[in-house]
Design an enzyme around this catalytic site. Structure first.
Site, mmCIF file in Angstrom:
data_model
loop_
_atom_site.group_PDB
_atom_site.id
_atom_site.type_symbol
_atom_site.label_atom_id
_atom_site.label_comp_id
_atom_site.label_asym_id
_atom_site.label_seq_id
_atom_site.Cartn_x
_atom_site.Cartn_y
_atom_site.Cartn_z
ATOM 1 C CG ASP A 1 14.446 -5.960 -13.473
ATOM 2 O OD1 ASP A 1 15.057 -7.480 -12.974
ATOM 3 O OD2 ASP A 1 13.730 -5.880 -13.128
ATOM 4 C CE LYS A 2 23.008 -6.402 -19.338
ATOM 5 N NZ LYS A 2 23.524 -7.779 -20.138
#
Length: 394
Positions: free
Chosen positions: A170-171
């Site tokens: 995930d970012k």
């Protein structure tokens, strides 16, 4: 009149195409003369406008007028950026990273301005992904693939071929991100990940909450879409997400090094082992146990007391082990850089070292109790000894 307009557009098009090619060459030469951060920022600002008009090229042939508009935008942007170099804040935003004390077992260890290469051999390459950077460009920040290509062009990575992403983070998540150097290797690792065999992964997280239900166990449930792009855990188990977890309290660390500002920010450390790989799986699993990850605003993680460089989601991909006959055995450790939460710019170096050792003891104790992979434990022990001399948390 239409014919004259078409001729005029064609003439402008023939002029702009070589001009755009020259401006692209100029940008590559220009980035060689400025700092690493400015080079990344300058390159990103220029290419952002290029990709903005790429959708005109999809499907059927694009109208020449739109192509002219895109080329004109690229050309004007290049000259505007050349006249107004990127600010220090913009450069720092692209190169900002918490450098974890990572190393590799048999690979090459290097540090660069943008990314840290923590493992590399003839088949795979692993980077220490900073929090806040996605896999692809998203219109606000350049993605990991963009930065890796830029590093290859600037000869910061010796390998010049294509890199294949075999999994994603995930970012908001930092830590180990693996890439394959050939299609066959990518297929083998992808198959191992899908079949949940031959691969072991551990994530480390912090929470501002204490465990209410249990301190360790297995979280099983299907994932369903929620509101505002979030996911939620359901009681059904048709295609469940499976996560093993264990916790440790941070009371001793808070009492010794906590200040009035951050005494209650982080209360619990979590070691998470995903058996399956689904979107936001670990973040949803932590919330379901009443311990949302610190800084994760999407799932109720406490973030109002975080500021500056501390404002991030405290989830880190800390350990990765892979054993495939044709690829070999790979063990990678990336120590979580969360000890910075208990220090600031005024903290003396001696105290920072003491905070680091105390925090690593928490991580090592969780790994020792709940990790059954001897290769990862040995790799972790060697890294701790190299960093802290005689001290070993294992």
């Amino acid at each position: 009149r239409r014919q004259r307009l078409r001729i005029a557009i064609a003439v402008v098009d023939y002029i702009l195409r070589p001009a755009c090619a020259i401006s692209t060459l100029f940008s590559k030469l220009f980035t060689e003369m400025i700092s690493e951060g400015a080079a990344l920022s300058w390159s990103w600002r220029r290419e952002k406008h290029y990709y903005r008009y790429q959708h005109y090229r999809r499907g059927t042939s694009a109208p020449r007028a739109l192509i002219v508009l895109r080329n004109a935008t690229i050309l004007i942007t290049c000259f505007m950026i050349a006249l107004t170099p990127p600010s220090e804040c913009e450069c720092a935003a692209l190169t900002k990273t918490h450098v974890a004390g990572s190393s590799a077992m048999d690979g090459k260890f290097t540090k660069t301005a943008g990314l840290e290469i923590i493992f590399e051999n003839d088949r795979v390459l692993a980077v220490n992904k900073p929090s806040g950077i996605g896999h692809h460009d998203d219109g606000e920040t350049c993605g990991i693939l963009h930065i890796l290509r830029d590093m290859q062009q600037r000869r910061q990575i010796e390998y010049k071929g294509r890199l294949y992403g075999v999994h994603r983070l995930d970012k908001v998540t930092s830590g180990i991100l693996l890439f394959a150097k050939d299609r066959e290797c990518a297929g083998l690792i992808g198959k191992a990940l899908r079949e949940k065999q031959l691969v072991t992964k551990f994530y480390f997280a912090l929470s501002a909450k204490k465990p209410k239900k249990r301190k360790q166990g297995t979280i099983i449930g299907d994932m369903a879409r929620g509101r505002r792009g979030s996911w939620q855990l359901t009681r059904s188990s048709d295609n469940p997400a499976v996560t093993k977890f264990c916790t440790a309290g941070l009371g001793e660390l808070n009492e010794k090094f906590g200040s009035s500002d951050n005494m209650t920010v982080a209360r619990t450390a979590l070691l998470l082992r995903p058996i399956t790989g689904k979107t936001h799986q670990l973040r949803v699993a932590s919330k379901s146990e009443g311990m949302p990850i610190l800084g994760d605003e999407l799932y109720g993680g406490r973030s109002e007391m975080l500021s500056g460089l501390d404002k991030r989601t405290y989830l880190h991909s800390a350990a990765f082990h892979l054993h495939i006959e044709t690829i070999g055995e790979i063990s990678i450790i990336s120590l979580p850089p969360f000890d910075l939460l208990w220090s600031n710019a005024d903290t003396p170096p001696e105290e920072m070292n003491e905070i680091q050792i105390s925090f690593e003891k928490v991580f090592c104790s969780l790994m020792k109790k709940h990790c059954e992979n001897e290769k990862l434990l040995q790799r972790l022990s060697n890294i701790i000894k190299d960093r802290n001399g005689s001290y070993s948390g294992l």
